[in-house]
Design an enzyme around this catalytic site. Structure first.
Site, PDB file in Angstrom:
ATOM      1  N   SER A 182      32.376  17.136 103.428  1.00 34.66           N
ATOM      2  CA  SER A 182      33.603  17.564 104.101  1.00 34.66           C
ATOM      3  C   SER A 182      33.724  16.730 105.372  1.00 34.66           C
ATOM      4  O   SER A 182      32.709  16.259 105.908  1.00 34.66           O
ATOM      5  CB  SER A 182      33.527  19.051 104.461  1.00 34.66           C
ATOM      6  OG  SER A 182      34.521  19.413 105.400  1.00 34.66           O
ATOM      7  N   TYR A 199      28.952  25.931 108.785  1.00 37.93           N
ATOM      8  CA  TYR A 199      29.490  25.073 107.732  1.00 37.93           C
ATOM      9  C   TYR A 199      29.211  23.604 108.052  1.00 37.93           C
ATOM     10  O   TYR A 199      28.762  22.837 107.194  1.00 37.93           O
ATOM     11  CB  TYR A 199      30.988  25.322 107.586  1.00 37.93           C
ATOM     12  CG  TYR A 199      31.624  24.607 106.411  1.00 37.93           C
ATOM     13  CD1 TYR A 199      31.350  25.013 105.109  1.00 37.93           C
ATOM     14  CD2 TYR A 199      32.502  23.543 106.599  1.00 37.93           C
ATOM     15  CE1 TYR A 199      31.924  24.373 104.030  1.00 37.93           C
ATOM     16  CE2 TYR A 199      33.088  22.899 105.527  1.00 37.93           C
ATOM     17  CZ  TYR A 199      32.798  23.322 104.241  1.00 37.93           C
ATOM     18  OH  TYR A 199      33.369  22.679 103.172  1.00 37.93           O
TER      19      TYR A 199
END
Length: 263
Positions: free
Chosen positions: A132, A145
């Site tokens: 990501s 995250y």
């Protein structure tokens, strides 16, 4: 690598991104094995893409090793499964942190280690890790995250070097905000004006391109977002100031609240 006729193990196939990736790999001629937890989604998708389906919980360490051993001879591993882990760090329980680490980081590493060994023996294969842009730039409310995705990037970069002599390719994919599927789309969070998004199909296309061209990293985001991630790596404090001024904390709060039940 030409994907036609190649065997591919795809994790996280039941999510929005996973479904798009499965369909694109199927169109490329790959022979798929799809994994996920939601059998109500997994089985129809497997029928649609002429794939095998395997229900698996990647928080179960023994299940991860069993999956790798049973599918050690695949030509391609696409490690796409991931848990949402947005929100203020103080809103996480220790168990939720463990789950995020297990699914987002440990499972891809173990699968790559065990399947990668067989690929190395055959001197052929490709591993794709779904990262990501949060693995290149930290933002408010993304500490857990981002930790998993920064870790996955480092793993992919080094693994690519380790397996290169054996003829095995390794790629990491870095999506930004995906508007029509996946964690951000499902959260209901609203982006500030002017912040661009991508589609699930663009992410799926990046996966295929990475395999076919043996690309080390592929970003999937509008140019301003990619430049922003690059700038954050060079000047993190200035980038953080800009993020706060443009509403990143609000977006992070909305993202975390919208996905909290799925941690």
């Amino acid at each position: 690598m030409n994907l036609a006729g190649r065997s591919v193990l795809l994790t996280g196939a039941t999510g929005g991104l996973g479904q798009a990736i499965a369909r694109r790999l199927h169109r490329a001629g790959a022979q798929l094995t799809l994994t996920g937890r939601r059998t109500d989604v997994l089985e129809p998708l497997a029928t649609e893409t002429a794939a095998r389906s395997v229900a698996v919980d990647l928080t179960d360490a023994a299940a991860v090793e069993r999956l790798a051993i049973e599918h050690a001879d695949v030509d391609v591993l696409v490690s796409n499964a991931g848990l949402p882990a947005s929100g203020h760090v103080l809103s996480f329980s220790v168990e939720e942190i463990d789950r995020a680490l297990a699914v987002n980081l440990r499972a891809p590493m173990v699968l790559a280690r065990l399947i990668g060994e067989r690929m190395s023996d055959r001197r052929a294969g490709h591993i794709v890790l779904m990262a990501s842009l949060s693995g290149k730039a930290g933002t408010p409310r993304s500490s857990i995250y981002s930790a998993t995705k920064f870790g996955l990037r480092g793993f992919a970069m080094s693994l690519r070097q380790d397996l290169r002599p054996a003829g095995v390719g390794v790629s990491a994919i870095f999506p930004g905000f995906v508007r029509d599927a996946g964690m951000f789309a499902e959260s209901g969070a609203k982006l500030p004006p002017g912040v661009g998004t991508s589609t699930a199909e663009e992410v799926a296309e990046a996966v295929v391109r990475a395999i076919e061209r043996n690309r080390g990293e592929v970003d999937v985001a509008p140019v301003p977002m990619r430049l922003g991630a690059l700038f954050a790596g060079v000047a993190p404090e200035i980038a953080a100031t800009v993020q706060r001024a443009t509403g990143a904390e609000r977006v992070g709060d909305e993202f975390g609240a919208g996905q909290r039940s799925k941690r």
